[in-house]
Write a protein that holds these residues in place. Structure first.
Motif, PDB file in Angstrom:
ATOM      1  N   ARG A  29       0.820  -1.217   0.000  1.00 17.87           N
ATOM      2  CA  ARG A  29       0.000   0.000   0.000  1.00 17.87           C
ATOM      3  C   ARG A  29       0.851   1.263   0.000  1.00 17.87           C
ATOM      4  O   ARG A  29       0.472   2.280  -0.605  1.00 17.87           O
ATOM      5  N   ASN A  30       1.996   1.225   0.644  1.00 16.14           N
ATOM      6  CA  ASN A  30       2.865   2.402   0.684  1.00 16.14           C
ATOM      7  C   ASN A  30       3.438   2.714  -0.695  1.00 16.14           C
ATOM      8  O   ASN A  30       3.578   3.882  -1.068  1.00 16.14           O
ATOM      9  N   PHE A  31       3.735   1.661  -1.460  1.00 17.05           N
ATOM     10  CA  PHE A  31       4.250   1.849  -2.814  1.00 17.05           C
ATOM     11  C   PHE A  31       3.166   2.365  -3.754  1.00 17.05           C
ATOM     12  O   PHE A  31       3.383   3.310  -4.530  1.00 17.05           O
ATOM     13  N   THR A  32       1.957   1.785  -3.685  1.00 20.59           N
ATOM     14  CA  THR A  32       0.889   2.207  -4.593  1.00 20.59           C
ATOM     15  C   THR A  32       0.391   3.614  -4.271  1.00 20.59           C
ATOM     16  O   THR A  32      -0.272   4.240  -5.095  1.00 20.59           O
ATOM     17  N   GLY A  33       0.715   4.126  -3.077  1.00 23.36           N
ATOM     18  CA  GLY A  33       0.290   5.474  -2.713  1.00 23.36           C
ATOM     19  C   GLY A  33       1.221   6.567  -3.180  1.00 23.36           C
ATOM     20  O   GLY A  33       0.901   7.760  -3.056  1.00 23.36           O
ATOM     21  N   LEU A  34       2.380   6.194  -3.730  1.00 25.10           N
ATOM     22  CA  LEU A  34       3.316   7.195  -4.260  1.00 25.10           C
ATOM     23  C   LEU A  34       2.735   7.850  -5.507  1.00 25.10           C
ATOM     24  O   LEU A  34       2.028   7.208  -6.286  1.00 25.10           O
ATOM     25  N   PHE A  39      -0.697  11.432 -10.226  1.00 29.72           N
ATOM     26  CA  PHE A  39      -1.463  10.184 -10.186  1.00 29.72           C
ATOM     27  C   PHE A  39      -0.735   9.194  -9.277  1.00 29.72           C
ATOM     28  O   PHE A  39       0.486   9.039  -9.362  1.00 29.72           O
ATOM     29  N   ARG A  40      -1.504   8.531  -8.413  1.00 32.34           N
ATOM     30  CA  ARG A  40      -0.900   7.518  -7.567  1.00 32.34           C
ATOM     31  C   ARG A  40      -0.531   6.285  -8.397  1.00 32.34           C
ATOM     32  O   ARG A  40      -1.190   5.973  -9.394  1.00 32.34           O
ATOM     33  N   ILE A  41       0.523   5.604  -7.970  1.00 31.18           N
ATOM     34  CA  ILE A  41       0.974   4.420  -8.695  1.00 31.18           C
ATOM     35  C   ILE A  41      -0.141   3.371  -8.756  1.00 31.18           C
ATOM     36  O   ILE A  41      -0.300   2.682  -9.773  1.00 31.18           O
ATOM     37  N   GLY A  42      -0.929   3.275  -7.697  1.00 32.29           N
ATOM     38  CA  GLY A  42      -2.058   2.336  -7.714  1.00 32.29           C
ATOM     39  C   GLY A  42      -3.036   2.641  -8.830  1.00 32.29           C
ATOM     40  O   GLY A  42      -3.548   1.728  -9.494  1.00 32.29           O
ATOM     41  N   GLU A  43      -3.318   3.920  -9.049  1.00 32.87           N
ATOM     42  CA  GLU A  43      -4.234   4.317 -10.117  1.00 32.87           C
ATOM     43  C   GLU A  43      -3.629   4.029 -11.491  1.00 32.87           C
ATOM     44  O   GLU A  43      -4.333   3.601 -12.426  1.00 32.87           O
ATOM     45  N   ILE A  44      -2.321   4.241 -11.607  1.00 30.34           N
ATOM     46  CA  ILE A  44      -1.630   3.948 -12.869  1.00 30.34           C
ATOM     47  C   ILE A  44      -1.667   2.444 -13.160  1.00 30.34           C
ATOM     48  O   ILE A  44      -1.869   2.021 -14.305  1.00 30.34           O
ATOM     49  N   LEU A  45      -1.488   1.639 -12.109  1.00 29.58           N
ATOM     50  CA  LEU A  45      -1.528   0.182 -12.286  1.00 29.58           C
ATOM     51  C   LEU A  45      -2.911  -0.286 -12.740  1.00 29.58           C
ATOM     52  O   LEU A  45      -3.025  -1.175 -13.598  1.00 29.58           O
ATOM     53  N   VAL A  46      -3.959   0.300 -12.182  1.00 35.13           N
ATOM     54  CA  VAL A  46      -5.312  -0.068 -12.594  1.00 35.13           C
ATOM     55  C   VAL A  46      -5.540   0.324 -14.054  1.00 35.13           C
ATOM     56  O   VAL A  46      -6.114  -0.451 -14.837  1.00 35.13           O
ATOM     57  N   LEU A  47      -5.087   1.519 -14.441  1.00 30.96           N
ATOM     58  CA  LEU A  47      -5.213   1.943 -15.837  1.00 30.96           C
ATOM     59  C   LEU A  47      -4.468   0.982 -16.760  1.00 30.96           C
ATOM     60  O   LEU A  47      -4.984   0.594 -17.821  1.00 30.96           O
ATOM     61  N   PHE A  48      -3.267   0.584 -16.350  1.00 20.78           N
ATOM     62  CA  PHE A  48      -2.485  -0.377 -17.132  1.00 20.78           C
ATOM     63  C   PHE A  48      -3.252  -1.689 -17.289  1.00 20.78           C
ATOM     64  O   PHE A  48      -3.294  -2.287 -18.379  1.00 20.78           O
ATOM     65  N   SER A 149       4.169   9.203   0.092  1.00 15.13           N
ATOM     66  CA  SER A 149       3.003   8.371  -0.159  1.00 15.13           C
ATOM     67  C   SER A 149       1.786   9.025   0.479  1.00 15.13           C
ATOM     68  O   SER A 149       1.916   9.864   1.366  1.00 15.13           O
ATOM     69  N   ASP A 150       0.579   8.663  -0.012  1.00 11.57           N
ATOM     70  CA  ASP A 150      -0.611   9.310   0.537  1.00 11.57           C
ATOM     71  C   ASP A 150      -0.880   8.899   1.975  1.00 11.57           C
ATOM     72  O   ASP A 150      -1.530   9.619   2.727  1.00 11.57           O
ATOM     73  N   LYS A 151      -0.364   7.726   2.381  1.00  7.71           N
ATOM     74  CA  LYS A 151      -0.391   7.365   3.800  1.00  7.71           C
ATOM     75  C   LYS A 151       0.503   6.148   4.016  1.00  7.71           C
ATOM     76  O   LYS A 151       0.820   5.414   3.077  1.00  7.71           O
ATOM     77  N   PHE A 152       0.908   5.950   5.267  1.00  9.95           N
ATOM     78  CA  PHE A 152       1.771   4.815   5.591  1.00  9.95           C
ATOM     79  C   PHE A 152       0.969   3.759   6.326  1.00  9.95           C
ATOM     80  O   PHE A 152       0.200   4.060   7.241  1.00  9.95           O
ATOM     81  N   ASP A 153       1.134   2.510   5.899  1.00  8.40           N
ATOM     82  CA  ASP A 153       0.466   1.383   6.555  1.00  8.40           C
ATOM     83  C   ASP A 153       1.442   0.226   6.678  1.00  8.40           C
ATOM     84  O   ASP A 153       2.256  -0.016   5.773  1.00  8.40           O
ATOM     85  N   PHE A 154       1.338  -0.494   7.791  1.00  8.82           N
ATOM     86  CA  PHE A 154       1.989  -1.787   7.841  1.00  8.82           C
ATOM     87  C   PHE A 154       1.148  -2.769   7.024  1.00  8.82           C
ATOM     88  O   PHE A 154      -0.030  -2.525   6.744  1.00  8.82           O
ATOM     89  N   THR A 155       1.741  -3.882   6.655  1.00  9.03           N
ATOM     90  CA  THR A 155       1.079  -4.819   5.754  1.00  9.03           C
ATOM     91  C   THR A 155      -0.137  -5.453   6.410  1.00  9.03           C
ATOM     92  O   THR A 155      -0.073  -5.923   7.547  1.00  9.03           O
ATOM     93  N   LYS A 156      -1.273  -5.460   5.699  1.00 12.01           N
ATOM     94  CA  LYS A 156      -2.498  -6.082   6.197  1.00 12.01           C
ATOM     95  C   LYS A 156      -2.311  -7.588   6.326  1.00 12.01           C
ATOM     96  O   LYS A 156      -1.529  -8.200   5.590  1.00 12.01           O
ATOM     97  N   THR A 397      -8.493  -4.203  -3.395  1.00 12.86           N
ATOM     98  CA  THR A 397      -7.299  -3.364  -3.337  1.00 12.86           C
ATOM     99  C   THR A 397      -6.507  -3.524  -4.631  1.00 12.86           C
ATOM    100  O   THR A 397      -6.883  -4.299  -5.516  1.00 12.86           O
ATOM    101  N   VAL A 398      -5.414  -2.806  -4.737  1.00 11.39           N
ATOM    102  CA  VAL A 398      -4.537  -2.949  -5.904  1.00 11.39           C
ATOM    103  C   VAL A 398      -3.552  -4.091  -5.685  1.00 11.39           C
ATOM    104  O   VAL A 398      -3.307  -4.908  -6.573  1.00 11.39           O
ATOM    105  N   ARG A 399      -2.999  -4.166  -4.477  1.00 14.32           N
ATOM    106  CA  ARG A 399      -1.909  -5.103  -4.214  1.00 14.32           C
ATOM    107  C   ARG A 399      -2.331  -6.566  -4.278  1.00 14.32           C
ATOM    108  O   ARG A 399      -1.698  -7.381  -4.967  1.00 14.32           O
ATOM    109  N   PHE A 400      -3.363  -6.942  -3.531  1.00 16.81           N
ATOM    110  CA  PHE A 400      -3.728  -8.343  -3.347  1.00 16.81           C
ATOM    111  C   PHE A 400      -4.024  -9.061  -4.669  1.00 16.81           C
ATOM    112  O   PHE A 400      -3.399 -10.089  -4.967  1.00 16.81           O
ATOM    113  N   PRO A 401      -4.966  -8.572  -5.498  1.00 14.44           N
ATOM    114  CA  PRO A 401      -5.243  -9.302  -6.747  1.00 14.44           C
ATOM    115  C   PRO A 401      -4.052  -9.305  -7.705  1.00 14.44           C
ATOM    116  O   PRO A 401      -3.840 -10.281  -8.432  1.00 14.44           O
TER     117      PRO A 401
END
Length: 420
Positions: A29-34, A39-48, A149-156, A397-401
């Motif tokens: 989540r910390n990486f996808t929030g950059l 545009f956040r990396i998570g949003e770019i990944l979804v577009l990809f 990043s938009d926020k910091f989280d430890f791994t779920k 989420t972006v990461r899990f799938p």
């Protein structure tokens, strides 16, 4: 496009996939929030993934998957047509993100990476994650994500379990049996106590893996027949289900009411029987607050879909599920819009048609593994993953799938190296 250009593009895509896979494994989540260009990396990944999904719906050599993709695009654009002038944001991509992520499976399936490299990367990532989440997180990395990043989280817990499950399964497939047992014992010893504390779903999934791996080892060593093996598994599952769903009826007074779209749900504090599950006004309830919260969301969503004639194709893809508009179900931060169940979420937005497509996708993967390897070992990975996703919002989420579909794609490329 000439052959040389195609090879360059393929190599670039595969290297980008693998690097992204590793970064998601470790930083999630910390990486996808950059942010990159606002545009956040998570949003770019979804577009990809959206672009890749459309590409494979035309160019994929796997005809079965191509049909699944085309059917989804058909229902997606039909639903988009009906709400086009009501769209105010990009929630329609958020609420359909799990389908777009299926394209990663095909991309990974075409990878030329060695199984040893992927297995080593998973083992290393899972080791690093234990250090970062439970021992020490370096300040310079922490400061970087806090600043950029938009926020910091430890791994779920669900993400940790997904990486744990992939690591164990890759080790099972691509290392010698003694090496696998060592890896399985070490990581299970390290993570099982953490899962007991963090997530009941992950705990039950690990216990399921224990059960299946144990039966499998006994099966290989004692040469019991297939009928006995399947009978043992079925009996174990029945016993677990019976112990969980020991339902009883109770009389309940109603004073506090919450309205969803067309369904009225009681939320008053009541006299609760000393059972994990019980029946109340034809609704399944639980004495466990977290489970009860989920049960009420799921049952209300299904009921709303029925009364709104949305059973077949689901609700508008740009709207939030009605029950999630209530503050209690939005949780403390008032920003939760996910139903914490992959299949219910799919049903809410794409109806039975969408659930059928998602189920067909996983059935196709299982079938391909069975045809190639003449066993159903892939269920040891898939069943716990889908179980965790049935009690968590992980698939939304972006990461899990991304991690799961990439892992399944990497696994689907070759035969089992070691016949355990």
């Amino acid at each position: 496009m000439n052959l040389k250009t195609k090879l360059v593009i393929d190599n670039l895509l595969q290297n980008t996939l693998f690097v992204t896979f590793i970064l998601l494994l470790i930083f999630g989540r910390n990486f996808t929030g950059l942010e990159i260009f606002d545009f956040r990396i998570g949003e770019i990944l979804v577009l990809f993934q959206v672009i890749l999904f459309h590409f494979y719906s035309i160019k994929s050599t796997d005809r079965s998957l191509q049909k699944i993709f085309l059917f989804f695009l058909l229902i997606f654009y039909l639903k988009l047509f009906y709400v086009f002038f009501e769209i105010e944001n990009l929630n329609l991509f958020r609420f359909s993100s799990t389908f777009w992520a299926m394209s990663i499976y095909i991309l990974a399936k075409e990878s030329k990476l060695s199984n040893e490299k992927i297995t080593t990367s998973l083992i290393g990532s899972l080791s690093i994650l234990y250090i970062l989440n439970f021992l020490y997180y370096p300040n310079f990395i922490l400061d970087f994500f806090n600043n950029y990043s938009d926020k910091f989280d430890f791994t779920k817990a669900s993400d940790l379990f997904a990486i744990y499950a992939l690591t164990i399964y890759f080790s099972y497939r691509f290392t010698k049996f003694k090496t696998f047992l060592l890896i399985f014992a070490i990581f299970t010893f390290l993570y099982l106590p953490k899962f007991f504390f963090l997530s009941a779903g992950s705990t039950y999934s690990i216990l399921f893996a224990f059960l299946v791996f144990g039966i499998n080892v006994v099966y290989k060593k004692t040469k019991i027949n297939n009928k006995t093996l399947y009978l043992l598994i079925i009996i174990s599952i029945v016993l677990v289900v019976f112990s969980l769903f020991n339902l009883s009826k109770t009389s309940i007074e109603v004073t506090d009411i919450t309205k969803s779209n067309l369904t009225i749900t009681s939320m008053e504090k009541k006299i609760i029987p000393d059972k994990l599950f019980y029946l109340d006004d034809n609704l399944i309830r639980s004495s466990d607050t977290d489970i009860d919260w989920r049960l009420m969301i799921w049952q209300t969503t299904i009921s709303d879909s029925y009364f709104n004639n949305q059973i077949i194709f689901g609700m508008p893809i740009n709207e939030i599920v009605p029950i999630m508009e209530h503050p209690y179900y939005k949780t403390v931060n008032l920003n939760n819009v996910n139903l914490h169940n992959y299949f219910i979420q799919t049903f809410a937005y794409f109806g039975l048609f969408g659930v059928l497509l998602a189920s067909t996708f996983f059935f196709h993967i299982i079938r391909q593994f069975f045809i190639r390897e003449n066993n159903l070992n892939i269920l040891v990975l898939l069943v716990p993953i889908l179980f965790v996703s049935s009690f968590d919002s992980s698939m939304e989420t972006v990461r899990f799938p991304f991690i799961i579909f990439a892992g399944l794609g990497y696994l689907s490329r070759t035969n089992d190296v070691y016949s355990q």
